[in-house]
Write a protein that holds these residues in place. Sequence first.
Motif, short mmCIF file in Angstrom:
data_model
loop_
_atom_site.label_atom_id
_atom_site.label_comp_id
_atom_site.label_asym_id
_atom_site.label_seq_id
_atom_site.Cartn_x
_atom_site.Cartn_y
_atom_site.Cartn_z
N ARG A 12 0.77 -1.07 0.07
CA ARG A 12 -0.10 -0.09 -0.09
C ARG A 12 0.87 1.23 0.08
O ARG A 12 0.57 2.25 -0.46
N ALA A 83 -3.54 -8.02 -0.48
CA ALA A 83 -4.97 -8.30 -0.65
C ALA A 83 -5.90 -7.35 -1.13
O ALA A 83 -6.81 -7.30 -1.95
N ASP A 84 -5.55 -6.05 -0.46
CA ASP A 84 -6.26 -4.91 -1.02
C ASP A 84 -6.14 -4.50 -2.49
O ASP A 84 -7.11 -4.35 -3.22
N ARG A 130 -11.04 -10.95 1.46
CA ARG A 130 -11.67 -10.26 2.69
C ARG A 130 -11.17 -10.55 4.09
O ARG A 130 -11.26 -9.65 4.94
N GLN A 133 -7.85 -9.13 4.44
CA GLN A 133 -7.97 -7.56 4.86
C GLN A 133 -8.37 -7.47 6.36
O GLN A 133 -7.77 -6.41 6.98
N GLU A 136 -5.40 -7.68 8.63
CA GLU A 136 -4.50 -6.58 8.69
C GLU A 136 -5.01 -5.39 9.18
O GLU A 136 -4.49 -4.51 9.75
#
Length: 205
Positions: A12, A83-84, A130, A133, A136
């Motif tokens: 990210r 995952a994002d 999901r 996510q 995290e």
Amino acid sequence: MILEYAADGDLRTLSVRGLAARMRVSDASIHYHFGSREQLLNALVDALTSDFEPPPGQADWRAWLRDFAHRARRSLRAHPGAADYMLLAGPVAGRQYAIIERALEVLQGGGLEPRESWLIYATTVNYVLRQVQAEEAHAAKTAPGRRTDHRMAATLDAPQTPPLPRLKAVVDSAWLADFDRLFDYGLEALLRGFGPMDRAEGERP
């Protein structure tokens, strides 16, 4: 080399400039191999997905999906932010397409129709992404009082809160943060529920 450095951090916050600084090379050298940050992320995520596919030889499609889901979760947890990005970008490159093709082959080989095979695969992937996510997000809430279980515990212990013994038992047990148990339970519920749909009604027979 570039992908190895890029994988060592949170996707990210990955930037070409920051990656170049860590590698002690110029931005231009990164752009030479990957034209943009998006292309770099696509290549990185595609490389990570090579760890998702179970080895050959599993005849039962539910067993294959179970193994696939656990492998995908382990790989995604090792690379924060993946995952994002996968949820945002969707399948982007060759390895991901090959894994989808293999999954559909296994599912259809188990007697499922093409549409059902796709829906089962897509539902499983979405579940894994999901769940990672959520893990995290939970891990990011390290300050006292920020974690959901800590906030709920404080609220339930407050004098003005009416007695909620069943909920308090759940919170006190630490089940809210037991992500391994939550993942396994949810995955098994999905796998047991998957199956052929009624063609006329769209419901299970």
